[in-house]
Design an enzyme around this catalytic site. Structure first.
Site, PDB file in Angstrom:
ATOM      1  N   PRO A  42      68.905  46.617  18.079  1.00 47.36           N
ATOM      2  CA  PRO A  42      69.336  46.237  16.733  1.00 47.36           C
ATOM      3  C   PRO A  42      69.240  44.733  16.483  1.00 47.36           C
ATOM      4  O   PRO A  42      69.139  44.304  15.325  1.00 47.36           O
ATOM      5  CB  PRO A  42      70.795  46.714  16.678  1.00 47.36           C
ATOM      6  CG  PRO A  42      71.231  46.750  18.101  1.00 47.36           C
ATOM      7  CD  PRO A  42      70.018  47.138  18.886  1.00 47.36           C
ATOM      8  N   ASP A 194      25.390  33.711  53.973  1.00 39.34           N
ATOM      9  CA  ASP A 194      24.526  32.535  54.033  1.00 39.34           C
ATOM     10  C   ASP A 194      24.883  31.713  55.258  1.00 39.34           C
ATOM     11  O   ASP A 194      25.839  32.026  55.982  1.00 39.34           O
ATOM     12  CB  ASP A 194      24.720  31.672  52.773  1.00 39.34           C
ATOM     13  CG  ASP A 194      24.142  32.332  51.533  1.00 39.34           C
ATOM     14  OD1 ASP A 194      23.234  33.160  51.675  1.00 39.34           O
ATOM     15  OD2 ASP A 194      24.603  32.007  50.420  1.00 39.34           O
ATOM     16  N   LYS A 216      19.587  30.394  54.560  1.00 39.10           N
ATOM     17  CA  LYS A 216      18.387  29.619  54.258  1.00 39.10           C
ATOM     18  C   LYS A 216      18.626  28.157  54.607  1.00 39.10           C
ATOM     19  O   LYS A 216      19.742  27.655  54.551  1.00 39.10           O
ATOM     20  CB  LYS A 216      18.044  29.722  52.767  1.00 39.10           C
ATOM     21  CG  LYS A 216      17.830  31.145  52.263  1.00 39.10           C
ATOM     22  CD  LYS A 216      17.636  31.161  50.761  1.00 39.10           C
ATOM     23  CE  LYS A 216      17.478  32.576  50.236  1.00 39.10           C
ATOM     24  NZ  LYS A 216      17.326  32.617  48.764  1.00 39.10           N
TER      25      LYS A 216
END
Length: 413
Positions: A42, A194, A216
């Site tokens: 309320p 990697d 790489k």
């Protein structure tokens, strides 16, 4: 006896009675679970009204009635009045609807677990006796820390659909890997890695996890990108969880986009855990702020493979900080081209080798001397090159670098 059950509340009606501090907090958590939340109060709080104005919740501004719990999958009684909460709980029991009584844990039929989520697992803790929220939260946090450490084997044990997770491993220090990345590794059946990034984490993997090294070097690419893509898709289509552990961030010169394309084209579920890109992390750890109010207000990140392109030269001429990745071999040409365009030969240059690791080395020079100094000092990849005034030796120790320029650079954004 309490049975811990996970409820799927997505799209389902949940009634929260009481829109004060406790009720709105519970409502927010339920919204995170995708529930359709109805707040009944309320005299709702301003916070509850804001939530309703944003259409996050349905707000009913009146005293609760028995009919409010009709059709609800879950009811949370969170008013400041124990008698009202007990009445709401009784209405719910009569309708065989689960109810959490926030003022009396024993007076409801359900309890909300203190939980933490790890990948597609949720770990929850509840009290089975008198409610003790702080105790429950302490146990939850301890369990969450243990799981997030990567020490728990999170691999799925049943046949399931395979997936790929691209994990940014940061510049090299395992302590800089995101928590979500550690959890992904703990769930991995296969890790495609990697040579850069936090490869020390591979030592923590169970011995039966397949590790595929596709690392790489600047002059040697033993596994072409197409083959890497094929490996990711192949293992995922076998129903395995595949982690692609990459240095830095997958989307910053990491070919992450290409790998996502390959997975999606094959119908493989793929997600990304961002990492700390070495372009930003390595200079920060070496004491080089890429931006500084009144000194450098923009950063240009480029690859040595791009060479002295127009964007790089324009950035240097404009006074921006330039960060060069994979640029040791290209350094002499870029410096010469920049000076030919009129950039001051005394512009500071810093080269950080193996940043964030115990082997880190910082070499200082200027645009005019960088090529000769790098050659003389034997600078080798992996290295990050920073060009700009912020790369001057002792920059952070020099009070002259402080500025009284106005705060107009988007600080805090």
């Amino acid at each position: 006896m309490t049975t811990l059950v996970g409820l799927d509340l997505a799209g389902r009606r949940v009634v929260v009675v009481g829109a004060g501090v406790v009720g709105t907090r519970r409502a927010r958590r339920l919204l995170e679970d995708g529930a359709w939340v109805v707040l009944v109060d309320p005299s709702p709080s301003d916070d509850a009204r804001r939530m309703a104005s944003d259409d996050d919740v349905e707000l009913v501004e009146r005293a609760v009635e028995a009919a409010d719990v009709e059709g609800a999958w879950l009811v949370v009684a969170a008013t400041g009045h124990p008698a009202v909460n007990a009445e709401v709980a009784a209405w719910s029991v009569a309708r065989r609807t689960w109810c959490v009584n926030a003022s009396d844990g024993r007076g409801g039929t359900a309890r909300v677990a203190a939980s933490s989520t790890h990948d597609d697992l949720t770990v929850g803790v509840v009290s089975t006796g008198d409610p003790d929220p702080r105790r429950v939260a302490t146990v939850r946090d301890a369990l969450a820390d243990h799981v997030r450490s990567g020490a728990v084997d999170l691999r799925r044990q049943r046949t399931r659909r395979g997936r790929v997770v691209l994990v940014g491993g940061g510049p090299g220090d395992p302590g800089l890997v995101p928590v979500a990345g550690l959890e992904a590794l703990a769930a991995a059946d296969v890790v495609v890695t990697d040579r850069l990034g936090a490869t020390a984490l591979l030592d923590r993997l169970p011995p039966d996890v397949e590790v595929v090294d596709v690392g790489k070097t600047p002059t040697h690419h033993p596994v072409p990108q197409d083959e890497i893509n094929r490996v990711l898709v192949d293992r995922a289509l076998r129903g395995l969880t595949v982690v692609r552990l990459k240095g830095g961030d997958p989307y910053v010169f990491g070919r992450g986009g290409e790998e996502v394309h390959a997975c999606r084209a094959a119908g493989v579920e793929v997600s990304v855990v961002p990492g700390i890109t070495s372009a930003f992390g390595v200079p920060a750890l070496a004491g080089i702020p890429l931006t500084q109010r009144g000194v450098a207000t923009s950063v240009h990140v480029t690859s040595g493979h791009a060479g002295a392109d127009a964007a790089t030269l324009a950035s240097l001429a404009a006074g921006a900080t330039v960060v060069l990745l994979m640029g040791v071999a290209a350094l002499p040409g870029i410096c010469a081209a920049a000076m030919a365009e009129g950039v001051d030969a005394d512009l500071p240059v810093a080269v950080v080798e193996r940043g964030s690791t115990v082997e880190e080395r910082v070499t200082r020079a200027t645009l005019g001397t960088a090529a000769e100094v790098a050659s003389r000092e034997g600078v080798r990849a992996p290295a990050i090159v920073v060009m700009g005034r912020v790369a001057a030796p002792g920059f952070l120790d020099d009070p002259v670098c402080a500025t009284t320029a106005p705060d107009d650079d988007g600080a805090g954004r």
